[in-house]
Design an enzyme around this catalytic site. Sequence first.
Site, mmCIF file in Angstrom:
data_model
loop_
_atom_site.group_PDB
_atom_site.id
_atom_site.type_symbol
_atom_site.label_atom_id
_atom_site.label_comp_id
_atom_site.label_asym_id
_atom_site.label_seq_id
_atom_site.Cartn_x
_atom_site.Cartn_y
_atom_site.Cartn_z
ATOM 1 N NE ARG A 85 34.175 9.456 -35.161
ATOM 2 C CZ ARG A 85 33.501 10.383 -34.134
ATOM 3 N NH1 ARG A 85 33.726 11.330 -33.210
ATOM 4 N NH2 ARG A 85 31.975 10.625 -34.202
ATOM 5 C CG HIS A 96 32.934 12.284 -38.783
ATOM 6 N ND1 HIS A 96 32.133 12.771 -38.549
ATOM 7 C CD2 HIS A 96 32.907 11.283 -38.554
ATOM 8 C CE1 HIS A 96 31.352 11.810 -37.231
ATOM 9 N NE2 HIS A 96 31.889 10.855 -37.726
ATOM 10 C CG ASN A 117 31.068 16.887 -37.419
ATOM 11 O OD1 ASN A 117 30.846 15.059 -37.768
ATOM 12 N ND2 ASN A 117 30.715 17.144 -38.345
ATOM 13 C CG HIS A 167 33.216 1.090 -35.986
ATOM 14 N ND1 HIS A 167 31.906 1.510 -35.823
ATOM 15 C CD2 HIS A 167 34.000 2.400 -36.177
ATOM 16 C CE1 HIS A 167 31.686 2.453 -36.695
ATOM 17 N NE2 HIS A 167 32.697 3.164 -36.333
#
Length: 328
Positions: free
Chosen positions: A62, A66, A93, A195
């Site tokens: 992740r 990001h 974040n 996910h």
Amino acid sequence: MASSSSCFLSHFLVFFFFISTTFGQLRPNFYSSTCPNVETLVRNAVQAKFRQTFVTAPATLRLFFHDCFVRGCDASILIASPNNNAEKDHPDNLSLAGDGFDTVVKAKAAVDSDPRCTNKVSCADILALATRDVVSLAGGPFYQVELGRRDGRISTKASVQRRLPTPDDKLDKLTALFASHGLDQTDLIALSGAHTIGFSHCSRVSKRIYNFSPPRTRIDPTLNLQYAFQLRQMCPIKVDPRIAINMDPNTPNTFDNVYYQNLQQGKGLFTSDQTLFTDNRSKATVNLFASNPIAFGQAFANAMTKLGRVGVLTGNQGEIRRDCTRPN
């Protein structure tokens, strides 16, 4: 009209040349002469961290996403700010798990411990390698990582605004956002497969399982009813919204294609997950990945390679940070 078309074509060719030249400077053997064992050094550090906690895998993956979606893959997400004004301080974040940051710090220390490699490998490349390694360790595909990125010097909270997908996004918005980074709809669906591991929090799903105006009984009709009631048990109305829930209720610690099988059953945790199946434009790809783990693995590896090229700094651009948490 001809003049306008010619001008557009000229600008497009300049843009295409710049993008192609930048990408062309990334290559798997970039450190072959300066730090030939960089991949082993990173992998050993990541394996040690992974053995300590599985959270290492989804947290690092992740973190990479990001980072790349905001200022490009330049490790700007790692920069800390004394006045809490860096990317990592933006509300979108704040839920990034500390284990992702710690994985990069430990991998950077391992790389720099080799005298041949000290301060020669960028934090951006270490993050890209660590991400590939956690995916593989969790059961996902092992793919070549292109290297040669430089680290950015700028990290601001303001730069995050509207650059990351949200749990409530539908297909049109998601497709446009990914397209702005050169990623197509297949890439979007494949990357959403991340996910299959990790967790989220009750605050991110509450709107799907409760209607916050009376009588507070409405459930998102695209959500599997039994799954919705399970979510309500884990996330009652009056509960700490930070309580963690697995993204994949069936195999949360294995990087596999069960995520797509969940979507077929109405068990996508976010609207942005379930829309991939409820929208006919993306449904066929979801069905393919649900039935063919090899096709998913190949598509995910391809999408990660393309993601790793987004906004990269190379050559004389950027720097190689001595400390990943601050510019030199």
